[in-house]
Design an enzyme around this catalytic site. Structure first.
Site, PDB file in Angstrom:
ATOM      1  CB  ALA A 189      -0.910  -0.009   1.227  1.00  7.51           C
ATOM      2  CG  ASP A 235       8.842   0.927  -0.676  1.00 10.04           C
ATOM      3  OD1 ASP A 235       9.976   1.315  -0.361  1.00 10.04           O
ATOM      4  OD2 ASP A 235       7.880   1.707  -0.829  1.00 10.04           O
ATOM      5  CB  CYS A 266      10.722   6.538   1.262  1.00 13.12           C
ATOM      6  SG  CYS A 266       9.474   6.167   2.520  1.00 13.12           S
TER       7      CYS A 266
END
Length: 424
Positions: free
Chosen positions: A242, A303, A356
């Site tokens: 998501a 991720d 990130c």
């Protein structure tokens, strides 16, 4: 500062005050309780009209973007510094952020925050605000970063990156689109195949191709992990999937995609985008520390959850709420998730790991520890021709995107990305 609550607000307040009270609750949630701004929004803005909800978010975000500058101004106009958690300081931050950053008329900026300190130092707040307005103060051209951020990022990346980070939050970031099929949009530029970049503040639903599902919103940096997997016709796992941009990229590239995420609420947006783009995804809500796939995949993209300090341009709350303890906690979780993901790649398959984050503990150190304990994996070096123009891989074949990357084109989020190949 005592935690603001819905109960503390009068039943009927003058126009504009409920939005400022919600902004106060948001700032308290971020600065005192360490919550993400988006995570706190629903509770803080409960019952507000969409316009007031948006205003509360904008005020809180601007306050967080300029917090050191705001506090320096406040301290310059008081005989002794106000406590960091004093409601008067919070009220002044909100008033000044509006007057200096959002263009709110001065009388509206102060009149809508004074009710936040009812029963408290209203005269102090009014006096300090008036003093600063009479001085005709303004924000510095480049925002100041928090001292802890300066120390940490300067130690890791050097002074030039810290300076680039300060410049990066001066203005809102541009809007990036990942394309399922070619489309032309007036005023857009392309930095890579399948990408368009538009000006900040562009209204997404009004763009051509929205209803047709021709594209989805995704920062160009966030598009790189799936780009490095490339086209294929086998099975791919998108872990911690998501809100789904990477899953859509993989599906558009021909993969049979299984998207897994622990958050059912965040998966709702993934499902909406899957339906809008008509890209089929097998969506599973599950804890990756407990879940197992039925069979190994040809490609796995992790991720991983992280401190998210790389997205500070869009989410300035990370500059203030992310502390070393959270970075350690996230690094530990990443290590466990990466070890599990490695088991789900078939021999000869590809594993892409990304975060990130601008913290080496969540990138370079994570990869070093993984390779030391997984002799069947090696770095599959990223090649320059696989990347958007002006982005180059490191000598070791990994990718580190720092503040300053693509600066002339509007910048990009901070990321660490490594592509690994499992021995056949």
């Amino acid at each position: 500062m005592a935690q603001p609550s819905q109960k503390s607000a009068p039943r009927s307040e003058p126009p504009g005050v409920p939005a400022r009270r919600a902004a106060l609750r948001l700032l308290d949630a971020v600065l005192r309780r360490g919550l993400a701004l988006e995570q706190a929004l629903d509770s803080a803005a409960k019952g507000l009209a969409p316009s007031d909800r948006g205003l509360a978010h904008a005020i809180a975000a601007e306050t967080l973007r300029r917090l050191p500058d705001l506090d320096a101004l406040i301290d310059s106009a008081t005989q002794r510094p106000l406590p960091d958690d004093a409601k008067a300081r919070f009220a002044l931050r909100i008033a000044l952020a509006q007057a200096l950053g959002l263009g709110t008329p001065h009388h509206a900026a102060i009149s809508t925050v004074l009710p936040l300190v009812d029963g408290g130092p209203r005269k102090l707040v009014h006096g300090v605000f008036g003093t600063l307005m009479r001085r005709d103060v303004a924000f510095p051209e480049v925002p100041a970063l928090p001292d802890a951020i300066i120390e940490r990022w300067q130690r890791h990346w050097g002074e030039a990156v810290v300076d680039a980070a300060a410049h990066a939050i001066t203005a809102p970031p541009p809007l990036d689109l990942s394309l399922q099929r070619p489309i032309e949009i007036d005023g857009a530029e392309s930095l890579a195949p399948g990408h368009l970049r538009l000006a900040p503040g562009t209204s997404v639903p009004e763009l051509p191709g929205f209803e047709e599902g021709d594209w989805w919103v995704q920062d160009i940096a966030a598009s790189i992990p799936a780009r490095l997997i490339g086209a294929g016709q086998g099975n791919a796992l998108d872990l911690c999937a998501a809100p789904g941009g990477k899953s859509l990229q993989l599906a558009a590239a021909g993969w049979n995609v299984t998207s897994v995420d622990v958050s059912e609420s965040r998966l709702a947006r993934l499902r909406e985008n899957s339906a809008r783009t008509r890209l089929p995804l097998h969506v599973i809500a599950a804890d990756l520390l407990q879940w197992e796939p039925e069979a190994p995949a040809d490609a796995v993209l992790l991720d991983a959850p992280c401190s998210a300090t790389g997205i500070f341009r869009r989410h300035p709350d990370v500059l203030h709420r992310v502390r070393p303890s959270l970075i350690r906690e996230m690094a530990d979780l990443q290590s466990r998730l990466l070890a599990r993901a490695a088991e789900w790649v078939r021999p000869g398959g590809t594993l892409v790991f990304s975060t990130c984050s601008l913290e080496p503990e969540e990138g370079e150190a994570q990869l070093e520890g993984f390779l030391a304990s997984h002799s069947d994996y090696a770095v599959d070096a990223v090649r320059t021709e696989e990347l958007p123009a002006a982005i180059v891989p490191r000598e070791n074949g990994t990718l580190r995107l720092l503040p300053g990357t693509l600066a002339e084109a509007g910048g990009c989020d901070g990321f660490f990305i490594a592509r690994l190949k499992r021995a056949g």
